[in-house]
Design a protein around this motif. Sequence first.
Motif, mmCIF file in Angstrom:
data_model
loop_
_atom_site.group_PDB
_atom_site.id
_atom_site.type_symbol
_atom_site.label_atom_id
_atom_site.label_comp_id
_atom_site.label_asym_id
_atom_site.label_seq_id
_atom_site.Cartn_x
_atom_site.Cartn_y
_atom_site.Cartn_z
ATOM 1 N N THR A 89 0.794 -1.228 0.000
ATOM 2 C CA THR A 89 0.000 0.000 0.000
ATOM 3 C C THR A 89 0.825 1.276 0.000
ATOM 4 O OG1 THR A 89 -0.097 -0.067 2.405
ATOM 5 C CG2 THR A 89 -1.888 -1.135 1.222
ATOM 6 N N GLY A 90 2.150 1.176 0.093
ATOM 7 C CA GLY A 90 2.962 2.379 0.061
ATOM 8 C C GLY A 90 3.047 3.031 1.420
ATOM 9 N N PRO A 91 2.898 4.367 1.497
ATOM 10 C CA PRO A 91 3.055 5.085 2.759
ATOM 11 C C PRO A 91 2.136 4.536 3.842
ATOM 12 C CG PRO A 91 2.945 6.604 0.921
ATOM 13 C CD PRO A 91 2.589 5.258 0.384
ATOM 14 N N ARG A 92 2.610 4.562 5.096
ATOM 15 C CA ARG A 92 1.865 3.995 6.208
ATOM 16 C C ARG A 92 1.698 5.013 7.324
ATOM 17 N NH1 ARG A 92 6.639 0.272 6.517
ATOM 18 N NH2 ARG A 92 7.379 2.061 5.337
ATOM 19 N N ALA A 93 1.014 4.580 8.396
ATOM 20 C CA ALA A 93 0.764 5.504 9.500
ATOM 21 C C ALA A 93 0.798 4.769 10.829
ATOM 22 C CB ALA A 93 -0.573 6.206 9.306
ATOM 23 N N VAL A 94 1.070 5.528 11.880
ATOM 24 C CA VAL A 94 1.113 5.026 13.249
ATOM 25 C C VAL A 94 0.090 5.801 14.057
ATOM 26 C CG1 VAL A 94 2.557 4.829 15.322
ATOM 27 C CG2 VAL A 94 3.535 4.372 13.054
ATOM 28 N N GLY A 95 -0.693 5.102 14.857
ATOM 29 C CA GLY A 95 -1.748 5.747 15.633
ATOM 30 C C GLY A 95 -1.371 5.907 17.096
ATOM 31 N N LEU A 96 -1.582 7.098 17.629
ATOM 32 C CA LEU A 96 -1.323 7.394 19.043
ATOM 33 C C LEU A 96 -2.591 7.964 19.654
ATOM 34 C CD1 LEU A 96 0.358 7.966 21.604
ATOM 35 C CD2 LEU A 96 1.221 10.033 20.484
ATOM 36 N N GLU A 121 10.238 12.316 13.897
ATOM 37 C CA GLU A 121 11.552 12.383 13.256
ATOM 38 C C GLU A 121 12.012 10.996 12.807
ATOM 39 O OE1 GLU A 121 14.627 14.282 15.457
ATOM 40 O OE2 GLU A 121 13.433 16.083 15.858
ATOM 41 N N VAL A 122 11.808 10.011 13.675
ATOM 42 C CA VAL A 122 12.224 8.648 13.348
ATOM 43 C C VAL A 122 11.299 8.040 12.300
ATOM 44 C CG1 VAL A 122 12.615 6.336 14.276
ATOM 45 C CG2 VAL A 122 13.195 8.339 15.655
ATOM 46 N N LEU A 123 10.002 8.222 12.458
ATOM 47 C CA LEU A 123 9.048 7.626 11.518
ATOM 48 C C LEU A 123 9.216 8.184 10.111
ATOM 49 C CD1 LEU A 123 5.759 7.513 13.643
ATOM 50 C CD2 LEU A 123 7.584 5.814 13.463
ATOM 51 N N ALA A 124 9.623 9.454 10.015
ATOM 52 C CA ALA A 124 9.782 10.085 8.706
ATOM 53 C C ALA A 124 10.845 9.393 7.858
ATOM 54 C CB ALA A 124 10.128 11.565 8.876
ATOM 55 N N THR A 125 11.772 8.688 8.499
ATOM 56 C CA THR A 125 12.810 7.990 7.726
ATOM 57 C C THR A 125 12.235 6.835 6.918
ATOM 58 O OG1 THR A 125 13.354 6.466 9.546
ATOM 59 C CG2 THR A 125 14.526 8.578 9.477
ATOM 60 N N GLY A 335 9.958 5.782 18.519
ATOM 61 C CA GLY A 335 9.972 5.691 17.062
ATOM 62 C C GLY A 335 10.790 4.518 16.575
ATOM 63 N N GLU A 336 11.951 4.289 17.206
ATOM 64 C CA GLU A 336 12.804 3.167 16.816
ATOM 65 C C GLU A 336 12.126 1.834 17.115
ATOM 66 O OE1 GLU A 336 16.257 4.028 19.062
ATOM 67 O OE2 GLU A 336 16.936 5.663 17.732
ATOM 68 N N ALA A 337 11.389 1.765 18.226
ATOM 69 C CA ALA A 337 10.666 0.532 18.562
ATOM 70 C C ALA A 337 9.562 0.262 17.549
ATOM 71 C CB ALA A 337 10.085 0.636 19.971
ATOM 72 N N VAL A 338 8.884 1.312 17.078
ATOM 73 C CA VAL A 338 7.858 1.148 16.047
ATOM 74 C C VAL A 338 8.470 0.537 14.787
ATOM 75 C CG1 VAL A 338 6.340 2.388 14.446
ATOM 76 C CG2 VAL A 338 6.312 2.957 16.883
#
Length: 368
Positions: A89-96, A121-125, A335-338
């Motif tokens: 699906t390409g780009p993804r997302a994380v829910g908080l 910052e981490v997720l953007a990578t 972010g690194e754990a995600v």
Amino acid sequence: MIVVTPAYDSSTDGSTPTPSGPGPLPPSTPAPRRPTITDVARAAGVSIAVVSYALNGRPGVSAATRERVLRVADEFNWRPSAAARSMRTGPRAVGLVVDRAGAGPAAQATGVLEFVTAIQEVLATRNLALVLQIVDGPEAAVALYGEWWAERRFDVMVVTDVLVEDPRIDALRRLRAPAVVVGGSPEDHDLASVRVDEGDAYARVARYLLELGHRNVAAVTAPDGLARTRSRVGALARVLDPAGGHLQHEATAGTAEEAAVATRRLLTAGRPPTAIVFDSDQMAIAALDVARRTGLAVPWDLSVVAGSDSALCRLATPSVTTLPSAERDLGLATGEAVLAVLDGDTRVRRELQIGGLAVRGSTGPRSR
């Protein structure tokens, strides 16, 4: 809903097992085939659609069938694969999801923006977006997690402000949804986790106050049901009690206003403390004003310590002694754990240590 960056939907179904075994197989040994949702459906004697409904807690499946599907999935050691869905699906997302009532200092203190920004910052990578939504109460969070996972809106969920008994963690485990738990005790669950060693940090605070001669100490904290509150108060008591100290605990909603009320109550009681430890910067700043209005001089009559640092603490008069803020480091580690969860390490564990106290003008030797 607060969208930190534009979010994307992901809505496909994939699977991957939890890694097992002592290490990588020799190059000459073919890797075992990973169980799929089709394998689970075949073994349970149902359709793939029924497996999907059962695993996601959606209606339309009998209790007996749901139990059979969950049992078979456990036997296969099968877990939903966020990474597999994302590749399609390409780009993804994380829910908080943040609980407005239970967040306490996390919703009030100035460090919350540092935490969220560091995660992003981490997720953007990986071109991942972070979406934050505020709800009222853990039950609302549980319902939202169920909705999000059934619709496959997010690849990983992040849980903050962990409760001593947290229904959100139980719900995510039942859903088998990839998640990272920030705080609490990792021994209480099998999800990925990131935590700060609160016990060590607050034990250091207690030892510092004992060295200054303080024996009657108070802690003004966020709600007692939060895991971090129990950890912090427990650490203070474990050091103070054997040294003949006495700890008074005032649990509040974590706001500056309630901290001020609790401080006034402590300072006007029959046995007022000579030192007070606060959860956040804003709570400590509010206490300085209460002390002045009560006719006490900081630090000669009362020492004040904050559990997190900020410009407010450095610019106050007197400046406030604090533990360093861990929000940015906590956000980066989260972010690194995600990313680790997305890469298949669904039980990654990270623990952060807080640095030494920043001693400033709000603490001094006991004089009364």
